[in-house]
Design a protein around this motif. Structure first.
Motif, PDB file in Angstrom:
ATOM      1  N   VAL A  39      -8.576   2.906   0.445  1.00 41.73           N
ATOM      2  CA  VAL A  39      -8.156   2.514  -0.165  1.00 41.73           C
ATOM      3  C   VAL A  39      -8.798   1.785  -1.407  1.00 41.73           C
ATOM      4  CG1 VAL A  39      -7.073   0.272  -0.307  1.00 41.73           C
ATOM      5  CG2 VAL A  39      -7.248   2.094   1.643  1.00 41.73           C
ATOM      6  N   ILE A  40      -8.459   2.124  -2.288  1.00 39.04           N
ATOM      7  CA  ILE A  40      -8.921   1.332  -4.094  1.00 39.04           C
ATOM      8  C   ILE A  40      -7.030   0.428  -4.234  1.00 39.04           C
ATOM      9  CG2 ILE A  40      -9.175   1.979  -6.599  1.00 39.04           C
ATOM     10  CD1 ILE A  40     -10.442   3.312  -4.541  1.00 39.04           C
ATOM     11  N   ALA A  41      -8.446  -1.170  -4.030  1.00 43.39           N
ATOM     12  CA  ALA A  41      -7.299  -1.993  -4.679  1.00 43.39           C
ATOM     13  C   ALA A  41      -7.027  -2.626  -5.799  1.00 43.39           C
ATOM     14  CB  ALA A  41      -7.699  -3.042  -2.969  1.00 43.39           C
ATOM     15  N   PHE A  42      -6.001  -3.201  -6.377  1.00 45.23           N
ATOM     16  CA  PHE A  42      -6.059  -3.743  -7.198  1.00 45.23           C
ATOM     17  C   PHE A  42      -4.307  -4.678  -7.407  1.00 45.23           C
ATOM     18  CE2 PHE A  42      -3.490   0.106  -7.376  1.00 45.23           C
ATOM     19  CZ  PHE A  42      -2.067  -0.517  -8.278  1.00 45.23           C
ATOM     20  N   TYR A  47      -9.421   8.603  -8.761  1.00 45.92           N
ATOM     21  CA  TYR A  47      -9.542   8.245  -8.011  1.00 45.92           C
ATOM     22  C   TYR A  47      -8.709   8.767  -6.518  1.00 45.92           C
ATOM     23  CZ  TYR A  47     -13.288   4.056  -8.245  1.00 45.92           C
ATOM     24  OH  TYR A  47     -13.469   3.246  -9.323  1.00 45.92           O
ATOM     25  N   LYS A  48      -7.962   9.439  -6.999  1.00 44.66           N
ATOM     26  CA  LYS A  48      -7.148   9.371  -6.419  1.00 44.66           C
ATOM     27  C   LYS A  48      -7.284  11.860  -5.073  1.00 44.66           C
ATOM     28  CE  LYS A  48      -3.040  11.959  -7.494  1.00 44.66           C
ATOM     29  NZ  LYS A  48      -2.823  13.697  -7.223  1.00 44.66           N
ATOM     30  N   LYS A  49      -7.760  12.019  -6.647  1.00 43.12           N
ATOM     31  CA  LYS A  49      -8.864  12.958  -6.600  1.00 43.12           C
ATOM     32  C   LYS A  49      -9.673  13.284  -5.493  1.00 43.12           C
ATOM     33  CE  LYS A  49      -7.929  14.096 -11.099  1.00 43.12           C
ATOM     34  NZ  LYS A  49      -8.776  14.180 -12.396  1.00 43.12           N
ATOM     35  N   ALA A  83      -7.018   9.456  -1.339  1.00 44.19           N
ATOM     36  CA  ALA A  83      -6.822   8.051  -1.286  1.00 44.19           C
ATOM     37  C   ALA A  83      -6.102   7.479  -1.840  1.00 44.19           C
ATOM     38  CB  ALA A  83      -7.478   7.599  -2.832  1.00 44.19           C
ATOM     39  N   ALA A  84      -6.054   6.104  -0.727  1.00 44.51           N
ATOM     40  CA  ALA A  84      -4.663   5.054  -0.799  1.00 44.51           C
ATOM     41  C   ALA A  84      -4.429   4.562  -1.948  1.00 44.51           C
ATOM     42  CB  ALA A  84      -4.178   4.007   0.159  1.00 44.51           C
ATOM     43  N   PHE A  85      -3.785   3.576  -2.899  1.00 46.10           N
ATOM     44  CA  PHE A  85      -3.671   2.015  -3.247  1.00 46.10           C
ATOM     45  C   PHE A  85      -3.308   1.238  -2.624  1.00 46.10           C
ATOM     46  CE2 PHE A  85      -3.627   6.153  -5.450  1.00 46.10           C
ATOM     47  CZ  PHE A  85      -4.999   6.643  -6.099  1.00 46.10           C
ATOM     48  N   GLU A  86      -3.828   0.386  -3.158  1.00 42.52           N
ATOM     49  CA  GLU A  86      -3.109  -1.400  -2.547  1.00 42.52           C
ATOM     50  C   GLU A  86      -3.451  -1.773  -3.553  1.00 42.52           C
ATOM     51  OE1 GLU A  86      -2.392  -2.346   1.464  1.00 42.52           O
ATOM     52  OE2 GLU A  86      -4.521  -3.653   0.504  1.00 42.52           O
ATOM     53  N   ARG A 143       0.673  -1.677  -0.431  1.00 45.22           N
ATOM     54  CA  ARG A 143      -0.098  -0.263  -0.124  1.00 45.22           C
ATOM     55  C   ARG A 143       0.475   1.379  -0.017  1.00 45.22           C
ATOM     56  NH1 ARG A 143      -4.469   0.633   4.574  1.00 45.22           N
ATOM     57  NH2 ARG A 143      -5.620  -1.281   3.121  1.00 45.22           N
ATOM     58  N   ILE A 144       0.178   2.318  -0.516  1.00 42.93           N
ATOM     59  CA  ILE A 144       0.962   4.095  -0.712  1.00 42.93           C
ATOM     60  C   ILE A 144       0.037   4.328  -0.369  1.00 42.93           C
ATOM     61  CG2 ILE A 144       3.161   2.764  -2.304  1.00 42.93           C
ATOM     62  CD1 ILE A 144       0.794   4.376  -4.756  1.00 42.93           C
ATOM     63  N   GLY A 145       0.214   6.044   0.097  1.00 45.95           N
ATOM     64  CA  GLY A 145      -1.130   6.764   0.006  1.00 45.95           C
ATOM     65  C   GLY A 145      -1.006   7.376   1.333  1.00 45.95           C
ATOM     66  N   PRO A 146      -1.986   7.658   1.837  1.00 50.31           N
ATOM     67  CA  PRO A 146      -2.312   8.610   3.802  1.00 50.31           C
ATOM     68  C   PRO A 146      -2.747   7.414   3.947  1.00 50.31           C
ATOM     69  CG  PRO A 146      -3.424   9.836   1.978  1.00 50.31           C
ATOM     70  CD  PRO A 146      -3.274   8.870   0.943  1.00 50.31           C
ATOM     71  N   GLU A 147      -2.728   7.110   5.387  1.00 50.63           N
ATOM     72  CA  GLU A 147      -2.596   5.600   6.227  1.00 50.63           C
ATOM     73  C   GLU A 147      -4.331   6.116   6.673  1.00 50.63           C
ATOM     74  OE1 GLU A 147      -1.119   3.908   8.365  1.00 50.63           O
ATOM     75  OE2 GLU A 147       0.557   4.074   7.808  1.00 50.63           O
ATOM     76  N   ASP A 148      -5.151   7.364   6.277  1.00 49.27           N
ATOM     77  CA  ASP A 148      -6.504   6.659   6.920  1.00 49.27           C
ATOM     78  C   ASP A 148      -7.696   6.935   6.128  1.00 49.27           C
ATOM     79  OD1 ASP A 148      -5.606   9.716   6.526  1.00 49.27           O
ATOM     80  OD2 ASP A 148      -6.968  10.800   8.011  1.00 49.27           O
TER      81      ASP A 148
END
Length: 392
Positions: free
Chosen positions: A72-75, A390-392, A113-116, A64-69
């Motif tokens: 989450v967008i996963a792929f 989704y990042k925005k 958003a965070a990404f995983e 995972r990258i991005g803010p902790e809280d």
């Protein structure tokens, strides 16, 4: 920073050749050391990208990258293969996802958003059932259904399964990129596919009973040939399913003839009857129709087999994917997936979308499996653009 298709190709080919136990094509069976080695390789690469990496108790990988809280967008997908399989099945989605992580990591300052990236263990058919890793973490596996001896042979314990059951993180959405494994996209100018439905599967094991006898002495009019009966059943299934116009398909792909001796009239035949469709009502109605017809006309014993529900993928995720494709001026079409995927499992957990890359001649689960890197690049660009939305 832009997505680098050559990097995806290099990484995919590197691990495929390095961790391969097959003589033809690529072999990384579920629960094999080769599957684990590829997962470990990806884990190390994720760490170099600054991702927060972890494995759960059964070996599913999360980076995972991005803010902790943040939401989450996963792929992701899977890296195991069938025996002597192809280069792309499953693994392509993982390495496109890895490249997306690399690009996204430098654009996370204002991310909402965070990404995983996720690699699920044991997606291909295996003794514990396909889509094993995703089914476990979404709470769809009961550890006590497996014998200890079977689990031990695969290096898994009931305690490890139990610790992982129902532990998939909460996701805002999950997107899986995969090769089509069919010819629909190729026949439509190799556009990228956006999946609307994933077909359900229902299998029944039918034992057709007859009377064995000497092949030279039993008159034809007196024979009760189980293989002839089974052949009539196969032909009837093949013809009857054609009345469906919603993509429903039916297959008898497995036959066991007994005693399977040239001089003996077959006394028993076991066959597997499978129905697949994106429409669950079609699966249920056709299966009932066939089984009722079989039991009315032949002496049989029927045992239920694998049952997986058809699912409809998220309209919201599909709209994001279509908007991404439109902004990139890349053509897409919607289609049904006839094969099962981890994405199907996750429809009970979150909003799910799938992108399909065209497959040459529809070949898959085969060393000849192939996709053009131009079309892989198209799908990868759509994937990345959707994630940026989704990042925005």
């Amino acid at each position: 920073m832009k997505l680098d298709v050559e990097r995806i190709k290099h990484q995919l080919e590197t691990v495929a050749n390095r961790y391969n136990s097959g003589e033809k094509g690529y072999t990384r069976l579920a629960f094999s050391k080769e599957e684990d080695q590829v997962i470990d390789w990806v884990a190390q690469e994720l760490e170099t990208y600054g991702a927060r990496v972890r494995k759960d108790s059964i070996g599913n990988l999360y980076g995972r990258i991005g803010p902790e809280d943040a939401p989450v967008i996963a792929f992701g997908s899977h890296v195991d293969t069938v025996k002597n399989g192809g280069l792309f099945d499953g693994a392509l989605g993982v390495f496109v996802g890895l490249e997306c992580i690399r690009v996204l990591r430098d654009q996370m300052d204002d991310a909402e958003a965070a990404f995983e990236l996720v690699i699920f263990k044991g997606e291909e058919g295996n003794p514990l059932g396909g889509t094993f890793g995703s089914r476990v973490v979404t709470g769809q596996v009961e550890p006590d259904e497996f014998e200890d001896s079977l689990l031990e042979s695969l290096g898994v314990t009931k305690e490890e399964i139990l610790r992982a059951v129902g532990t998939l993180p909460e996701y805002k959405a999950f997107i899986e990129l995969h090769i089509e494994q069919g010819t629909v996209l190729e026949e439509n100018d190799n556009v990228t596919g956006i999946v609307t439905n994933i077909a359900g599967i229902s299998r029944s094991h039918i034992k057709v009973l007859g009377t064995p006898g000497h092949s030279g002495t039993m008159p034809m009019n007196s024979r009760d040939d189980a293989l002839v009966h089974a052949s009539q059943i196969v032909l009837h299934i093949h013809q009857a399913v054609k009345k469906y116009t919603d993509g429903t398909v039916a297959t008898v792909g497995q036959l066991n003839v007994m005693p399977n001796v040239a001089t003996v009239i077959p006394g028993e035949v076991e066959l597997t009857f499978e129905v697949r469709s994106g429409n669950q009502e079609s699966i249920d109605s056709f299966e009932k129709e066939i089984l009722d017809w079989v039991t009315s006309n032949y002496e049989v014993e029927i045992t239920p087999g694998v049952k997986k529900q058809a699912s409809r993928l998220s309209e919201g995720v599909r709209e994001v994917l279509k908007e991404a494709a439109s902004e990139l001026d890349l053509p897409v079409m919607e289609l049904v997936s006839g094969a099962n995927h981890d994405a199907n499992t996750l429809t009970r957990h979150t909003e799910v979308g799938m992108l399909f890359v065209p497959s040459k001649k529809g070949i898959s689960h085969n060393p000849e499996e192939d996709s053009d890197w131009v079309y892989i690049g198209n799908a990868a660009e759509i994937m990345l653009e959707a994630l940026l939305k989704y990042k925005k």
